[in-house]
Design a protein around this motif. Structure first.
Motif, mmCIF file in Angstrom:
data_model
loop_
_atom_site.group_PDB
_atom_site.id
_atom_site.type_symbol
_atom_site.label_atom_id
_atom_site.label_comp_id
_atom_site.label_asym_id
_atom_site.label_seq_id
_atom_site.Cartn_x
_atom_site.Cartn_y
_atom_site.Cartn_z
ATOM 1 N N ASN A 70 -3.553 7.621 2.758
ATOM 2 C CA ASN A 70 -4.953 7.463 3.141
ATOM 3 C C ASN A 70 -5.342 5.997 3.250
ATOM 4 O OD1 ASN A 70 -5.541 10.085 3.436
ATOM 5 N ND2 ASN A 70 -6.380 10.367 1.353
ATOM 6 N N ARG A 71 -4.810 5.232 2.336
ATOM 7 C CA ARG A 71 -5.129 3.803 2.372
ATOM 8 C C ARG A 71 -4.479 3.142 3.575
ATOM 9 N NH1 ARG A 71 -4.025 0.864 -3.003
ATOM 10 N NH2 ARG A 71 -4.692 -0.888 -1.756
ATOM 11 N N LYS A 72 -3.271 3.570 3.899
ATOM 12 C CA LYS A 72 -2.597 3.029 5.084
ATOM 13 C C LYS A 72 -3.419 3.351 6.330
ATOM 14 C CE LYS A 72 2.237 2.968 3.733
ATOM 15 N NZ LYS A 72 3.392 3.815 3.598
ATOM 16 N N TYR A 107 -6.334 1.283 6.661
ATOM 17 C CA TYR A 107 -5.931 -0.067 7.067
ATOM 18 C C TYR A 107 -5.665 -0.106 8.573
ATOM 19 C CZ TYR A 107 -3.271 -4.365 7.433
ATOM 20 O OH TYR A 107 -2.830 -5.598 7.804
ATOM 21 N N ILE A 114 0.859 -1.168 0.000
ATOM 22 C CA ILE A 114 0.000 0.000 0.000
ATOM 23 C C ILE A 114 0.900 1.225 0.000
ATOM 24 C CG2 ILE A 114 -2.209 -0.743 0.935
ATOM 25 C CD1 ILE A 114 -1.052 -0.307 3.717
#
Ligand SMILES: Nc1ncnc2c1ncn2[C@@H]1O[C@H](COP(=O)(O)OP(=O)(O)OP(=O)(O)O)[C@@H](O)[C@H]1O
Ligand SMILES: [Mg+2]
Length: 263
Positions: free
Chosen positions: A120-122, A125, A116
């Motif tokens: 933002n995705r981290k 998550y 990733i």
């Protein structure tokens, strides 16, 4: 997974304070083992963990992990596949950093598989993973870890350890500094994580009931030796009373008090 072959550890060799704290110890730990380790103060439990983690080198004998002799490998090399949690909740996370930054560091260590890249995705998550703890920490990503309670912090350390994808987890009295309710909560999480990620685990505890209730195998250490090694059905049938009786029988001496183990 772990083979300790005829390991001994002597401190201060050749001086008047020379002391052998691990004696000719042989131990094979299987991939699916969740082993609880008990024994009085000074029995050699933490030293055993130091020898597995590479924090100490044995005076004699070898440490083999996943079929490879790692006796001479330094701790930092082994840290890639060994996660270790200590009694002090302050040791597992960096106080003056946010939850998010603490998790980001773990991400760099163990999340390579996730690929990733977007922050933002981290964050999403991390939030998802933190939700599992059931403590509302998913809404506190920007707060400093120093604001968390001991129990919350130990739960976070546990989560971060699991996310770093170790093969082996060493828990050294990791609930001992917590009040009974938080200790139970962290033990519950520990069991869930170990089961779901199938982690090879050794857990030192002074709580004999925990040692009996958790895991598939129990070791009792005394004077640098493993004097009791019980698994499967025999372990399920154990009681604190039986354990104390076994110790007395093997060592031909009484526990000074049960508190020696339960402290
Ligand atoms: N670096 C060191 N130098 C000298 N002696 C040491 C060192 N580390 C440990 N010891 C000694 O080795 C013995 C075993 O210590 P260890 O920390 O392994 O015990 P333990 O079983 O973990 O005890 P506890 O339940 O109190 O944590 C003790 O007598 C301790 O004083
Ligand atoms: Mg110790």
């Amino acid at each position: 997974m772990i083979e300790l072959e005829n390991i001994s550890k002597t401190f201060n060799t050749g001086t008047h304070s020379e002391k052998t704290v691990i004696r000719d110890l042989n131990l094979t730990v299987d991939k699916d083992d969740f082993i609880t380790v008990i024994g009085s103060n000074g029995a050699g439990k933490t030293t055993l963990f130091n020898l597995i983690s590479g924090n100490l080198k044995p005076t004699k004998g070898s440490v083999v992990i996943s079929g490879k002799d790692v006796t001479r490998d330094p701790e930092y090399k082994r840290a890639g596949y060994i996660g270790r949690i200590f009694q002090d909740p302050l040791l597992g996370t960096a106080s003056n950093m946010t939850l998010e930054d603490n998790m980001m560091i773990t991400a760099e260590k163990g999340f390579k598989w996730l690929k990733i890249s977007l922050n933002n995705r981290k964050r999403a998550y991390f939030r998802e993973e933190l939700k599992q703890l059931g403590m509302g920490l998913e809404n506190r990503l920007k707060e400093n870890v120093s604001l968390l309670s001991g129990g919350q912090r130990q739960a976070l350390t546990l989560l971060m350890t699991v996310l770093s994808k170790p093969d082996i987890v060493l828990l050294d009295e990791h609930t001992a500094a917590l009040d009974p309710r938080n200790a139970a909560m962290v033990m519950d999480l520990t069991e869930r994580f170990i089961d779901s990620h199938r982690l090879t685990t050794l857990m030192i505890t002074h709580n004999m009931q925990h040692a009996i209730d958790y895991g598939n195998r129990l070791l009792m250490m005394d004077g640098g030796e493993v004097i009791i090694d019980i698994s499967h059905e025999e372990k399920k049938a154990l009681t604190v009373k039986k354990l104390v009786a076994m110790f007395n029988d093997i060592r031909k001496k009484e526990f000074e008090t049960d508190e020696v183990l339960l402290a």
